[in-house]
Design a protein around this motif. Structure first.
Motif, PDB file in Angstrom:
ATOM      1  N   ALA A  24      -6.743  -3.439  -2.789  1.00 11.53           N
ATOM      2  CA  ALA A  24      -6.411  -2.625  -1.968  1.00 11.53           C
ATOM      3  C   ALA A  24      -5.967  -1.076  -2.336  1.00 11.53           C
ATOM      4  CB  ALA A  24      -4.883  -2.666  -0.887  1.00 11.53           C
ATOM      5  N   LYS A  25      -7.226  -0.411  -1.643  1.00 12.49           N
ATOM      6  CA  LYS A  25      -7.124   1.315  -2.760  1.00 12.49           C
ATOM      7  C   LYS A  25      -5.156   1.075  -2.755  1.00 12.49           C
ATOM      8  CE  LYS A  25      -8.356   5.822  -3.542  1.00 12.49           C
ATOM      9  NZ  LYS A  25      -9.788   7.035  -2.257  1.00 12.49           N
ATOM     10  N   PHE A  40      -6.361   6.707   9.075  1.00 17.78           N
ATOM     11  CA  PHE A  40      -5.834   5.058   8.287  1.00 17.78           C
ATOM     12  C   PHE A  40      -6.766   4.519   9.484  1.00 17.78           C
ATOM     13  CE2 PHE A  40      -3.227   6.803   4.749  1.00 17.78           C
ATOM     14  CZ  PHE A  40      -4.122   6.366   4.034  1.00 17.78           C
ATOM     15  N   SER A  41      -6.644   4.582  10.292  1.00 15.44           N
ATOM     16  CA  SER A  41      -6.776   3.693  11.734  1.00 15.44           C
ATOM     17  C   SER A  41      -8.285   3.831  12.197  1.00 15.44           C
ATOM     18  CB  SER A  41      -6.028   4.559  12.689  1.00 15.44           C
ATOM     19  OG  SER A  41      -5.929   5.063  13.575  1.00 15.44           O
ATOM     20  N   VAL A  47      -8.594  -2.715   3.503  1.00 12.09           N
ATOM     21  CA  VAL A  47      -7.379  -2.914   3.262  1.00 12.09           C
ATOM     22  C   VAL A  47      -6.498  -1.376   2.642  1.00 12.09           C
ATOM     23  CG1 VAL A  47      -5.735  -4.496   2.435  1.00 12.09           C
ATOM     24  CG2 VAL A  47      -7.318  -5.389   3.571  1.00 12.09           C
ATOM     25  N   VAL A  48      -5.542  -1.368   3.021  1.00 12.48           N
ATOM     26  CA  VAL A  48      -4.910  -0.406   1.964  1.00 12.48           C
ATOM     27  C   VAL A  48      -3.106  -0.151   2.138  1.00 12.48           C
ATOM     28  CG1 VAL A  48      -6.187   2.009   3.211  1.00 12.48           C
ATOM     29  CG2 VAL A  48      -4.430   1.660   3.822  1.00 12.48           C
ATOM     30  N   ARG A  49      -2.991  -0.112   0.654  1.00 16.02           N
ATOM     31  CA  ARG A  49      -1.446   0.043   0.575  1.00 16.02           C
ATOM     32  C   ARG A  49      -0.936   1.238   0.985  1.00 16.02           C
ATOM     33  NH1 ARG A  49       1.149  -2.513  -4.956  1.00 16.02           N
ATOM     34  NH2 ARG A  49       3.478  -1.374  -4.979  1.00 16.02           N
ATOM     35  N   ILE A  50       0.092   1.393   1.258  1.00 14.30           N
ATOM     36  CA  ILE A  50       1.023   2.516   1.390  1.00 14.30           C
ATOM     37  C   ILE A  50       2.692   2.388   1.393  1.00 14.30           C
ATOM     38  CG2 ILE A  50       1.410   4.364   3.364  1.00 14.30           C
ATOM     39  CD1 ILE A  50      -0.482   3.598   4.952  1.00 14.30           C
ATOM     40  N   ILE A  51       2.441   3.645  -0.237  1.00 18.50           N
ATOM     41  CA  ILE A  51       3.757   3.490  -0.438  1.00 18.50           C
ATOM     42  C   ILE A  51       4.639   5.137  -0.247  1.00 18.50           C
ATOM     43  CG2 ILE A  51       5.442   3.656  -2.302  1.00 18.50           C
ATOM     44  CD1 ILE A  51       3.229   2.023  -4.055  1.00 18.50           C
ATOM     45  N   ASP A  62       7.342  -0.068   1.249  1.00 16.40           N
ATOM     46  CA  ASP A  62       5.618  -0.384   1.010  1.00 16.40           C
ATOM     47  C   ASP A  62       5.096  -1.314   1.605  1.00 16.40           C
ATOM     48  OD1 ASP A  62       3.885  -1.276  -0.773  1.00 16.40           O
ATOM     49  OD2 ASP A  62       4.782  -1.231  -2.757  1.00 16.40           O
ATOM     50  N   ILE A  63       4.097  -1.064   2.132  1.00 14.57           N
ATOM     51  CA  ILE A  63       3.592  -1.809   3.548  1.00 14.57           C
ATOM     52  C   ILE A  63       1.698  -1.510   2.991  1.00 14.57           C
ATOM     53  CG2 ILE A  63       4.980  -1.093   4.675  1.00 14.57           C
ATOM     54  CD1 ILE A  63       3.002   0.567   6.285  1.00 14.57           C
TER      55      ILE A  63
END
Length: 265
Positions: A24-25, A40-41, A47-51, A62-63
């Motif tokens: 995931a980026k 994003f949607s 798959v993305v990781r969002i902090i 962190d999701i």
């Protein structure tokens, strides 16, 4: 304004652009308002990781987010972690949800655990000043609005079940599902409460202080009595599990609060 404290975890090094564990980026934001949920949607199955490291909070949210064409959202929460093996952040149910479910997906890590490598359960308590459940709910509500989500389901087991219900109580048009989850944290294993208190408050646990000031973080009876409209929950427990039925009577306590028998209803 206080700056967010720096914690060490997988991906905390800002030079890292991806989370190889989930392919995931990583996207980093200084506030919730900066997150481009609409953009994003649109990228289905990416798959993305969002902090989100907001200086008004003490902990990063962190999701892991996997948008899909579905306008239903499924959110997964994790439970206790063996800190000798855990590689935080923890995102639970990723593989099973990806392969078996069709909803848009979010997986939430409990950043409460970042405060000590001895803490195995955090129940998304947060810090003394920062209510982490409310921060997570704000993020999910923003995602719901940006992605035009129509219905949300939140799922967790054990401590993850507590978190799913606590966060879901702040999400309209939601259904939370807890399996063998805790309901009243102060009824759980004393050593887990000791570690929580020692980490966050730097001292021996003072149950009177917890009961007086933090029941909105520790007691699902209080949390659910103040839930938003159209939010509901289901609580499942194994009848022979002493951690939820007898030694630590999480299910009976909640059932009694709603006028049900020990077997529920």
């Amino acid at each position: 304004m206080n700056e967010i404290k720096t914690y060490s975890y997988r991906g905390s090094d800002e030079s890292l652009e991806s989370d190889e564990l989930y392919q995931a980026k990583i996207y980093r934001f200084g506030s919730l308002s900066e997150v481009p949920w609409v953009d994003f949607s649109k990228n289905y199955n990416i798959v993305v990781r969002i902090i989100i490291s907001d200086p008004t909070s003490d902990l990063p949210v962190d999701i892991l987010y996997i948008p899909r064409e579905s306008k239903r959202l499924l959110v997964g929460f994790h439970g206790a972690e063996d800190r000798s093996k855990a590689n935080l952040p923890k995102f639970q149910f990723v593989k099973s949800f990806q392969t078996q479910r069709s909803e848009s997906l979010v997986f939430v890590s409990d950043s409460t655990l970042l405060q000590s490598d001895k803490m195995v359960i955090g129940w998304m308590f947060g810090t003394q000043r920062s209510h982490f459940v409310s921060k997570v709910a704000e993020v999910i509500n923003a995602l719901i609005q940006g992605a035009a989500i129509e219905r949300t389901m939140l799922v967790g087991h054990s401590a993850g079940g507590f978190c799913a219900v606590a966060v879901g109580a702040r999400i309209e048009n939601s259904r939370s599902i807890s399996v063998n989850g805790q309901t009243v944290i102060l009824r759980h294993r004393p050593w887990t409460i000791n570690r929580l208190w020692n980490t966050i408050f730097n001292g021996e646990p003072n149950l009177k202080v917890l009961e007086a000031e933090y029941l909105d973080r520790l007691d699902l009876r209080v949390i659910l009595d103040n839930r938003v409209k159209n939010s509901s929950f289901s609580f499942f427990a194994h009848a022979d599990d002493p951690l939820v039925m007898s030694d630590h009577p999480h299910f009976p306590v909640l059932a009694d609060h709603y006028g049900l028998g020990a077997k529920g209803g």
